[in-house]
Design a protein around this motif. Sequence first.
Motif, PDB file in Angstrom:
ATOM      1  N   HIS A 165      49.072  47.714   5.018  1.00  0.00           N
ATOM      2  CA  HIS A 165      47.633  47.678   5.317  1.00  0.00           C
ATOM      3  C   HIS A 165      47.117  46.262   5.540  1.00  0.00           C
ATOM      4  CE1 HIS A 165      46.837  51.975   4.461  1.00  0.00           C
ATOM      5  NE2 HIS A 165      47.877  51.846   3.656  1.00  0.00           N
ATOM      6  N   ARG A 166      48.010  45.320   5.725  1.00  0.00           N
ATOM      7  CA  ARG A 166      47.565  43.945   5.921  1.00  0.00           C
ATOM      8  C   ARG A 166      47.012  43.734   7.324  1.00  0.00           C
ATOM      9  NH1 ARG A 166      52.596  41.230   2.562  1.00  0.00           N
ATOM     10  NH2 ARG A 166      51.880  42.038   0.559  1.00  0.00           N
ATOM     11  N   GLY A 167      46.203  42.700   7.454  1.00  0.00           N
ATOM     12  CA  GLY A 167      45.601  42.390   8.742  1.00  0.00           C
ATOM     13  C   GLY A 167      44.311  43.126   9.014  1.00  0.00           C
ATOM     14  N   ARG A 168      43.806  43.870   8.049  1.00  0.00           N
ATOM     15  CA  ARG A 168      42.579  44.637   8.233  1.00  0.00           C
ATOM     16  C   ARG A 168      41.398  44.035   7.470  1.00  0.00           C
ATOM     17  NH1 ARG A 168      43.975  50.614   6.509  1.00  0.00           N
ATOM     18  NH2 ARG A 168      41.865  50.934   7.339  1.00  0.00           N
ATOM     19  N   GLY A 169      41.625  42.946   6.758  1.00  0.00           N
ATOM     20  CA  GLY A 169      40.553  42.312   6.003  1.00  0.00           C
ATOM     21  C   GLY A 169      40.156  43.042   4.735  1.00  0.00           C
ATOM     22  N   LEU A 170      41.062  43.862   4.182  1.00  0.00           N
ATOM     23  CA  LEU A 170      40.691  44.691   3.040  1.00  0.00           C
ATOM     24  C   LEU A 170      40.616  43.901   1.735  1.00  0.00           C
ATOM     25  CD1 LEU A 170      42.675  47.963   3.840  1.00  0.00           C
ATOM     26  CD2 LEU A 170      40.296  47.369   4.379  1.00  0.00           C
ATOM     27  N   ALA A 171      41.492  42.916   1.550  1.00  0.00           N
ATOM     28  CA  ALA A 171      41.394  42.085   0.356  1.00  0.00           C
ATOM     29  C   ALA A 171      40.102  41.280   0.370  1.00  0.00           C
ATOM     30  CB  ALA A 171      42.605  41.161   0.258  1.00  0.00           C
ATOM     31  N   LYS A 172      39.759  40.774   1.528  1.00  0.00           N
ATOM     32  CA  LYS A 172      38.498  40.039   1.704  1.00  0.00           C
ATOM     33  C   LYS A 172      37.307  40.942   1.391  1.00  0.00           C
ATOM     34  CE  LYS A 172      36.254  37.445   5.469  1.00  0.00           C
ATOM     35  NZ  LYS A 172      36.452  37.004   6.889  1.00  0.00           N
ATOM     36  N   LEU A 173      37.375  42.171   1.847  1.00  0.00           N
ATOM     37  CA  LEU A 173      36.312  43.138   1.598  1.00  0.00           C
ATOM     38  C   LEU A 173      36.155  43.392   0.101  1.00  0.00           C
ATOM     39  CD1 LEU A 173      34.357  45.278   2.930  1.00  0.00           C
ATOM     40  CD2 LEU A 173      36.256  46.903   2.659  1.00  0.00           C
ATOM     41  N   ALA A 174      37.271  43.618  -0.592  1.00  0.00           N
ATOM     42  CA  ALA A 174      37.213  43.884  -2.029  1.00  0.00           C
ATOM     43  C   ALA A 174      36.647  42.692  -2.782  1.00  0.00           C
ATOM     44  CB  ALA A 174      38.607  44.232  -2.547  1.00  0.00           C
ATOM     45  N   LYS A 175      37.059  41.493  -2.382  1.00  0.00           N
ATOM     46  CA  LYS A 175      36.641  40.306  -3.126  1.00  0.00           C
ATOM     47  C   LYS A 175      35.156  40.001  -2.917  1.00  0.00           C
ATOM     48  CE  LYS A 175      38.515  35.879  -4.552  1.00  0.00           C
ATOM     49  NZ  LYS A 175      39.666  34.951  -4.478  1.00  0.00           N
ATOM     50  N   ILE A 176      34.650  40.125  -1.714  1.00  0.00           N
ATOM     51  CA  ILE A 176      33.238  39.823  -1.488  1.00  0.00           C
ATOM     52  C   ILE A 176      32.344  40.825  -2.215  1.00  0.00           C
ATOM     53  CG2 ILE A 176      33.185  41.081   0.721  1.00  0.00           C
ATOM     54  CD1 ILE A 176      31.091  37.992  -0.251  1.00  0.00           C
ATOM     55  N   HIS A 177      32.747  42.087  -2.245  1.00  0.00           N
ATOM     56  CA  HIS A 177      31.962  43.078  -2.981  1.00  0.00           C
ATOM     57  C   HIS A 177      31.988  42.792  -4.473  1.00  0.00           C
ATOM     58  CE1 HIS A 177      30.435  46.291  -0.252  1.00  0.00           C
ATOM     59  NE2 HIS A 177      31.297  45.728   0.584  1.00  0.00           N
ATOM     60  N   SER A 178      33.143  42.401  -4.993  1.00  0.00           N
ATOM     61  CA  SER A 178      33.238  42.071  -6.412  1.00  0.00           C
ATOM     62  C   SER A 178      32.344  40.887  -6.758  1.00  0.00           C
ATOM     63  CB  SER A 178      34.695  41.754  -6.781  1.00  0.00           C
ATOM     64  OG  SER A 178      34.799  41.369  -8.133  1.00  0.00           O
ATOM     65  N   LEU A 179      32.342  39.866  -5.927  1.00  0.00           N
ATOM     66  CA  LEU A 179      31.534  38.678  -6.201  1.00  0.00           C
ATOM     67  C   LEU A 179      30.030  38.977  -6.121  1.00  0.00           C
ATOM     68  CD1 LEU A 179      33.664  36.008  -4.332  1.00  0.00           C
ATOM     69  CD2 LEU A 179      33.183  36.044  -6.794  1.00  0.00           C
ATOM     70  N   HIS A 180      29.626  39.794  -5.180  1.00  0.00           N
ATOM     71  CA  HIS A 180      28.210  40.158  -5.104  1.00  0.00           C
ATOM     72  C   HIS A 180      27.778  40.895  -6.370  1.00  0.00           C
ATOM     73  CE1 HIS A 180      26.287  39.178  -1.207  1.00  0.00           C
ATOM     74  NE2 HIS A 180      27.535  39.094  -0.752  1.00  0.00           N
ATOM     75  N   ARG A 181      28.615  41.795  -6.852  1.00  0.00           N
ATOM     76  CA  ARG A 181      28.266  42.529  -8.067  1.00  0.00           C
ATOM     77  C   ARG A 181      28.321  41.626  -9.295  1.00  0.00           C
ATOM     78  NH1 ARG A 181      31.881  45.927  -9.103  1.00  0.00           N
ATOM     79  NH2 ARG A 181      33.209  45.886  -7.252  1.00  0.00           N
ATOM     80  N   ALA A 182      29.242  40.655  -9.286  1.00  0.00           N
ATOM     81  CA  ALA A 182      29.320  39.704 -10.399  1.00  0.00           C
ATOM     82  C   ALA A 182      28.043  38.876 -10.482  1.00  0.00           C
ATOM     83  CB  ALA A 182      30.536  38.792 -10.223  1.00  0.00           C
TER      84      ALA A 182
END
Length: 309
Positions: A250-267
Motif C-alpha cells: 500500500h505504499r505510494g498512496r500517502g497513507l502514513a502521511k494521512l494517519a500522522k496528520i490526523h493524529s497530530l490534529h487530534r493531539a
Amino acid sequence: MTVLVRPLRPDVPADAEGFARVRRLALPYILFTPDSVRHTVAHTHPDARFRPLVAEEDGEIIGTAQVHLIPESPDPGQGALNVYVRPDRTRRGAGRLLVRAAEEYLAEVGATKLFAWALDEPANQAFAERRGYRRGRTAHFLRLDLADGTLPPLPEIPPGVELRTAADFADDPRPLFELDAETVLDEPSDVDYEFTDYDAWLAQSWHHPLLNRELTTAACADGRPVAFTVAYTDGDGRYSTAMTGTARAHRGRGLAKLAKIHSLHRARAAGVTEAFTGNDTGNAPMIAINKWLGYQVCATEVRYVRELG
C-alpha cells in the motif's frame, strides 16, 4: 565526591524518578516517565538480559545506562548500551564508569558486537572514539511546536480508506501487531529486527504506559490496518511518534502521511503543546513527510559500534 555505579532498583520510587529525570534532562526528545521506566524493566524480553544501571553521587542519580542484548535480531551476540549523564553533572567520571560496567556485563552474557547511540557533539565523539567505538549511521530528532505553530490542513480521506484509532482494536490488536511486524523489517537500522512473539509485543508495546491509543492512528483498507502512526504521550503536554509505517503493498498512496496528520490534529485539540519524532538521515520518505508537517531538526545522534574480543 565519589560516583558509584549500581543496578537500578525499579521498585524504589526515587530510583525510577531519578532515572526518568536524567533521561529527560540529557535527551529531552524522547519521552520517559517513572512508569515507563518500571514498565521497561518488567516487560523487556528475558532473553535481552536487560540491566539498567545508574551512576549515583552523594545519593543523587546523575547518570543512567540501558544495557541489554538484542533478542529480536536473528544474529546472536548483538548488544546495546545507551549511556546518558545529566548535562549539569558531566566531567565527574559517571559516563566512564557506566560504560565500563555495561561492557563488562555484556561480555559476560555473550555479546560480541556493541551498539551505542550518542548525541553528535564533539565531547561525545571523543569519548566514544577513545573507547574503541567507530562512528556509524546518523539520525535526527525533530520537534514540532503544536502550541504556537501551524499544521497543514487535513487532507481528504481517499475512497476505500477508513481511519481508525488503536482504541478501536482494543478487543483484538493482532492486526496492528502484524502491521508493526511487517513495517519494522524496512525500518533503517544496523541491526535486523524481527517481531515474531505476539505475547511479548502485547506486554512491551500494546500495554506500554505511554501509548496513547486514542491518538495512535491507522489507515485501514478492507477493514485491516495498512498504515499507521504510533503516538506516545507523557501527560505533560508532550507527544512522540514511536513508529510510522505502511505495508509494502500500500505504499505510494500517502497513507502514513494521512494517519500522522490526523493524529497530530487530534493531539493539538487534546492540549498537546509539542511533538517529537526521529528519522534516520537516509530515510528520505519520512523526512519529506515530517518537513511537510512542519517538524524541524533539533538534534542529531550517532550510532557507534564496537567489536569485542
